[in-house]
Write an enzyme that holds these catalytic residues in place. Structure first.
Site, PDB file in Angstrom:
ATOM      1  N   THR A 182       0.732  -1.137   0.071  1.00 58.73           N
ATOM      2  CA  THR A 182       0.133   0.289  -0.095  1.00 58.73           C
ATOM      3  C   THR A 182       0.654   1.317  -0.027  1.00 58.73           C
ATOM      4  O   THR A 182       1.272   1.457   1.252  1.00 58.73           O
ATOM      5  CB  THR A 182      -0.748   0.096   1.509  1.00 58.73           C
ATOM      6  N   LYS A 201      -7.854   1.836  -2.968  1.00 54.97           N
ATOM      7  CA  LYS A 201      -6.851   1.060  -1.584  1.00 54.97           C
ATOM      8  C   LYS A 201      -7.408   2.184  -0.728  1.00 54.97           C
ATOM      9  O   LYS A 201      -8.188   2.341   0.525  1.00 54.97           O
ATOM     10  CB  LYS A 201      -6.172   0.396  -1.686  1.00 54.97           C
ATOM     11  N   LYS A 237      -1.640   4.760   8.736  1.00 49.22           N
ATOM     12  CA  LYS A 237      -0.892   4.769   7.388  1.00 49.22           C
ATOM     13  C   LYS A 237      -2.013   5.159   6.603  1.00 49.22           C
ATOM     14  O   LYS A 237      -1.916   5.984   5.620  1.00 49.22           O
ATOM     15  CB  LYS A 237       0.099   3.935   7.266  1.00 49.22           C
TER      16      LYS A 237
END
Ligand code: NAD
Length: 298
Positions: free
Chosen positions: A93, A168, A243
């Protein structure tokens, strides 16, 4: 099929093992020796470097911590040493900008590249049931899907390069915001004398229904599999959610999108993390909003 797998951490370890289990030859590399040993025990062939792992690969899969790691490993180790025929798939990611920059470099040098971040945690990585969101050139998707298949329950093409990372962070921004909404509602219900378990029964059949209620209720009891029933252990760590929300805010600033609720959610998880709960499941933020951090072990 020969797979080079780079990054054998919490997620990559299980993913590489599932490639080996599917009968593929997996050349694996990680900077950490214990990770490499675990991969060897799971049927992968440990390599001495990224260069060695990718040397004769049909496909290269990376599962690394963040954008700077991916940029560096691609520029210094993968692009100079992998055969041009290798299909390059980054499952980490990372920020959309890094994903597009790496794709551009790879394409300029004649490689096919896909960003393919995943949804699902370590248990799904081990079980081979991750959902992949793919950004790649349309004609390459079938080959990307074939490489990913042993690690996946779903593989969806989001669009061109960077679109997988965009999907995402947008998805996780919804999740981060909705969880805080549910936690605030539970805190209010409690103050009003409404039993949070009764509120679950009602909200899960009313217009407030969402995944954070029906599959992940942050109050212990109603959803057996939810981390709230295990002291908020395991699940999706607050530091990981933070994050992803930081990546969403970074992307919003760069693109000019207005995401005020995403910014608020980032601030609340940052506070929860700062108070020492970064390794707890993100739904534990309920206890901070109730003013009952004493019910959580830091
Ligand atoms: P992790 O820190 O456990 O694993 C990363 C691995 O990369 C480590 O073993 C590290 O030694 C290795 N590494 C770092 N630099 C390297 C290099 N130059 N060469 C080779 N290996 C190198 O992290 P993780 O939890 O496995 O997460 C990996 C990625 O997946 C992250 O981008 C994360 O955001 C994403 N992700 C994690 C989860 C989760 O629940 N853990 C869920 C979805 C997505």
């Amino acid at each position: 099929m020969r797979i080079a797998f780079i990054g054998l951490g919490n997620m990559g370890g299980g993913m590489a093992a599932n490639q080996a289990k599917a009968g593929r030859q997996v050349a694996a590399f990680d900077l950490a020796a214990p990770a490499l040993e675990r991969a060897a025990a799971a049927g992968c062939a440990p390599a001495a470097s990224v260069a060695e792992a990718v040397g004769d690969a049909d496909a290269v899969i990376t599962m690394l911590p963040a954008g700077p790691h991916v940029r560096k490993v691609y520029a210094e180790d993968i692009l100079p040493h992998a055969p041009r025929s290798a299909l390059l798939i980054d499952c980490s990611t990372i920020d959309v900008e890094s994903a597009r920059a790496v794709a551009e470099q790879a394409k300029t040098q004649g490689f096919r590249f896909a960003d393919a971040p995943v949804s699902g945690g370590v248990a799904a990585a081990d079980a081979g049931t991750l959902a992949f969101m793919v950004g790649c050139d349309e004609p390459d998707f079938a080959d990307v899907e074939a490489v990913i298949q042993p690690m996946a329950r779903a593989v969806i093409r989001a669009g061109d390069h960077g679109a997988g990372q965009a999907a995402k962070i947008c998805n996780n921004m919804v999740l981060g915001i909705s969880m805080i909404g549910v936690c605030e509602a539970i805190a209010l219900a409690e103050k009003l004398g409404l039993d949070p378990e009764r509120f679950f029964e009602i909200a899960s059949k009313s217009s407030g229904q969402c995944w954070s209620i029906s599959s992940y209720y942050p109050w212990p009891g109603p959803v057996e599999a939810a981390p709230s029933n295990r002291g908020y252990q395991g699940g999706f760590a607050t530091a990981m959610m933070l994050k992803d929300l930081k990546l969403a805010q970074q992307a919003a600033a760069a693109s000019g999108a207005a995401t005020p609720m995403g910014a608020q959610a980032e601030g609340l998880y940052a506070l929860f993390d700062r108070l020492g709960y970064g390794t707890k499941d993100f739904s534990g933020v309920l206890q901070m909003l109730r003013g009952r951090l004493d019910e959580l072990q830091a």
